[in-house]
Design an enzyme around this catalytic site. Structure first.
Site, PDB file in Angstrom:
ATOM      1  N   HIS A  65       3.674  -1.635 -13.201  1.00  0.00           N
ATOM      2  CA  HIS A  65       2.981  -0.715 -14.112  1.00  0.00           C
ATOM      3  C   HIS A  65       3.824  -0.530 -15.366  1.00  0.00           C
ATOM      4  O   HIS A  65       4.948  -0.020 -15.294  1.00  0.00           O
ATOM      5  CB  HIS A  65       2.758   0.641 -13.435  1.00  0.00           C
ATOM      6  CG  HIS A  65       1.924   0.557 -12.190  1.00  0.00           C
ATOM      7  ND1 HIS A  65       2.451   0.197 -10.966  1.00  0.00           N
ATOM      8  CD2 HIS A  65       0.605   0.764 -11.995  1.00  0.00           C
ATOM      9  CE1 HIS A  65       1.485   0.189 -10.059  1.00  0.00           C
ATOM     10  NE2 HIS A  65       0.357   0.524 -10.653  1.00  0.00           N
ATOM     11  N   ASP A 125      -0.196  -2.931 -14.802  1.00  0.00           N
ATOM     12  CA  ASP A 125      -1.388  -2.080 -14.820  1.00  0.00           C
ATOM     13  C   ASP A 125      -1.198  -0.808 -15.646  1.00  0.00           C
ATOM     14  O   ASP A 125      -0.075  -0.361 -15.871  1.00  0.00           O
ATOM     15  CB  ASP A 125      -1.740  -1.641 -13.399  1.00  0.00           C
ATOM     16  CG  ASP A 125      -2.250  -2.774 -12.532  1.00  0.00           C
ATOM     17  OD1 ASP A 125      -2.155  -3.936 -12.958  1.00  0.00           O
ATOM     18  OD2 ASP A 125      -2.750  -2.484 -11.432  1.00  0.00           O
TER      19      ASP A 125
END
Length: 264
Positions: A220, A75
């Site tokens: 992430h 992400d």
């Protein structure tokens, strides 16, 4: 569906963690950063034309009902560490799903990293324009957050996204309805590596390595420590007999618009 709150101090550190659903408030429309035209060589153009075809990314047809599959998801990019991550995944022929932020795509000079995500065969998904808790926004603001990101990714890559991840996991029935209208399935997760909190590669790799068959792992690519963790993470899961797939490959087809998925 509503997802409840962590302490505010953790929210300040988090990139994509569970967020409380509060009363909807007004929001200013996201500011779109103009894109400069870029030249594209014939090879890159050919890849982009292929990526525009229906069903992108092309599924490798894994039967994840019978084999051990895991979907790694990244992400908040593309960011300064995404290129190195793509190198690591390419070297191992691993596919993943990238949930990108519209503002980060706009900041990606020439769209080079964003296009490479698609060119390398990864799945690309919508993570909103500016990373707000969508369940706190009015309907029109939710629509803008999704639509602006849809438009810029299609402009840069030629791909119309089919999956999204609500920032902080912040969703409700109204967000689900909007994602359905936009043709997007909501993809959450069942393995949180807490890489947003613990910037230690060994910890991140260990948590990812505890995934079960059918897991969707939250990571992430904006954190150096997360990218540092990837080789050990891949080694651990490979030794356990896992096959690395995109979210759509995990389900054997494109997930249904508006529906929420947490694992297989």
């Amino acid at each position: 569906m509503r997802v409840w709150a962590l302490p505010l101090a953790l929210i300040a550190l988090a990139a994509c963690v569970t967020y409380s659903v509060a009363q909807r408030q007004s929001a200013e429309p996201p500011e779109i950063v103009p894109m400069r035209p870029v030249s594209v060589d014939p090879v890159v153009l050919a890849k982009r034309l292929v990526s525009m075809q229906a069903g992108w990314p092309r599924s490798r047809k894994f039967d994840c009902a019978r084999i051990k599959c895991v979907a790694l998801t990244f992400d908040d990019g593309p960011g300064e560490h995404t290129g190195r991550l793509l190198d690591l995944l390419s070297a191992r022929d691993v596919r993943a799903t990238f949930f990108v932020i519209g503002q980060m795509v706009a900041a990606d000079k020439g769209g080079l990293i964003t296009r490479r995500i698609v060119d390398d065969g990864h799945e690309i998904g919508n993570h909103s324009w500016s990373h707000p808790p969508l369940a706190e926004l009015p309907h029109e603001a939710v629509r803008r957050e999704l639509k602006h990101t849809e438009d810029i990714v299609e402009q840069v890559t030629g791909v119309r996204m089919r999956v999204m991840r609500p920032p902080y996991g912040s969703t409700d029935d109204d967000v689900a309805a909007e994602t359905r209208r936009e043709g997007l399935a909501q993809i959450l997760w069942n393995v949180d590596t807490f890489d947003w909190r613990d910037r230690v590669a060994a910890k991140v790799a260990k948590r990812a390595g505890e995934a079960k068959p059918g897991s969707i792992v939250l990571l992430h690519d904006i954190h150096r420590s997360t990218v540092d963790a990837v080789p050990a993470m891949l080694d651990t899961l490979t030794k356990k007999g896992y096959t690395f797939v995109t979210v759509s490959e995990l389900y054997g087809k494109t997930p249904l618009p508006g529906r929420t998925y947490i694992s297989r």
